[in-house]
Motif scaffolding. Structure first.
Motif, mmCIF file in Angstrom:
data_model
loop_
_atom_site.group_PDB
_atom_site.id
_atom_site.type_symbol
_atom_site.label_atom_id
_atom_site.label_comp_id
_atom_site.label_asym_id
_atom_site.label_seq_id
_atom_site.Cartn_x
_atom_site.Cartn_y
_atom_site.Cartn_z
ATOM 1 N N ARG A 254 6.014 2.521 12.027
ATOM 2 C CA ARG A 254 4.477 2.062 12.116
ATOM 3 C C ARG A 254 4.086 1.508 10.579
ATOM 4 N NH1 ARG A 254 -0.273 6.313 13.374
ATOM 5 N NH2 ARG A 254 -1.863 5.115 12.257
ATOM 6 N N PHE A 255 4.736 2.212 9.682
ATOM 7 C CA PHE A 255 4.577 1.798 8.229
ATOM 8 C C PHE A 255 5.441 0.779 7.558
ATOM 9 C CE2 PHE A 255 1.983 6.042 9.116
ATOM 10 C CZ PHE A 255 0.600 5.254 9.104
ATOM 11 N N LYS B 131 0.846 -1.232 -0.063
ATOM 12 C CA LYS B 131 0.006 -0.071 0.118
ATOM 13 C C LYS B 131 0.684 1.417 -0.147
ATOM 14 C CE LYS B 131 -4.246 -1.594 2.001
ATOM 15 N NZ LYS B 131 -5.209 -1.492 3.024
ATOM 16 N N VAL C 124 5.901 4.631 1.816
ATOM 17 C CA VAL C 124 5.562 5.810 2.506
ATOM 18 C C VAL C 124 6.347 7.248 1.584
ATOM 19 C CG1 VAL C 124 5.749 7.361 4.538
ATOM 20 C CG2 VAL C 124 5.496 4.950 4.718
ATOM 21 N N LEU D 267 7.415 6.760 12.373
ATOM 22 C CA LEU D 267 6.342 6.521 11.183
ATOM 23 C C LEU D 267 7.037 5.442 10.111
ATOM 24 C CD1 LEU D 267 5.432 10.095 10.008
ATOM 25 C CD2 LEU D 267 4.027 8.544 11.127
ATOM 26 N N HIS E 243 4.582 -0.608 4.167
ATOM 27 C CA HIS E 243 3.957 0.059 3.125
ATOM 28 C C HIS E 243 5.056 1.151 2.588
ATOM 29 C CE1 HIS E 243 0.763 -0.470 6.114
ATOM 30 N NE2 HIS E 243 -0.266 -0.078 5.339
ATOM 31 N N ILE F 20 1.322 5.056 1.080
ATOM 32 C CA ILE F 20 0.748 5.912 2.169
ATOM 33 C C ILE F 20 1.290 7.195 1.980
ATOM 34 C CG2 ILE F 20 0.644 6.340 4.793
ATOM 35 C CD1 ILE F 20 -1.149 4.259 3.822
#
Length: 200
Positions: free
Chosen positions: A89-90, A2, A95, A86, A93, A4
């Protein structure tokens, strides 16, 4: 994986220019979600409202678009530490740090920038007046001189140019600015923010 987006600003207060810019980024870069990250203690601006108020206004501003969200800070740590958090956390993903061209210089001066691992992080700049060639050159030079390896790109922002100082001036005069979402304005009025006697 994904995609983000993270849009960092003081959001003092959040306004339609911020929202338009975020929606431009979502569309042009096919992001699954974009999060507002309210800068805890902006180095470049004095007298901002308390972090809690700015976070609450960002949440209200993002509420009408399911692809927008707000990262609620757990502690009032500095911005550099947030970016590091961040990345954790991601971690699964891709980012993208979404940066308006007006904030590009501030981004270059983040103290701990050189220690970041940009493996899954891109730099995306929203252009208003600068040329793509100019921004590409600055980012390429940053990458070459710092040793950082990151992907960078840009998009033409269609967001309105809105001056937060002018918004706050209207609020102090008791005028409802058209550039403020209704829910955000109602919060400002309820909390008595930006009025001449407010120190909150």
């Amino acid at each position: 994986m994904k995609r983000i987006g993270i849009y960092i600003s003081a959001f003092d207060p959040i306004h339609t220019g911020h929202l338009e810019f975020a929606e431009n980024a979502l569309t042009t870069h096919k992001l699954d979600k974009l999060y507002f990250l309210v800068e805890p203690t902006p180095r470049y601006r004095q007298g901002v409202k308390a972090l809690d108020h700015r976070v609450n206004m960002a949440i209200l501003g993002a509420a009408n678009n399911p692809k927008l969200g707000t990262i609620v800070p757990q502690t009032k740590t500095n911005l550099d530490e947030y970016i590091r958090l961040l990345q954790t956390r991601f971690n699964d993903h891709r980012v993208a740090l979404i940066i308006p061209e007006s904030a590009l210089k501030r981004f270059f001066h983040l103290p701990n920038l050189l220690s970041y691992n940009f493996t899954n992080m891109d730099i995306v700049v929203g252009l208003k007046s600068q040329s793509p060639d100019e921004v590409n050159l600055r980012l390429r030079l940053l990458s070459e001189t710092s040793g950082l390896k990151f992907k960078y790109s840009w998009f033409k922002s269609k967001a309105s140019l809105i001056n937060s100082s002018e918004i706050k001036k209207k609020l102090k005069q008791g005028i409802k600015p058209d550039e403020i979402p209704k829910a955000v304005y109602e919060y400002i009025v309820k909390q008595k923010l930006y009025v001449a006697t407010s120190n909150t």
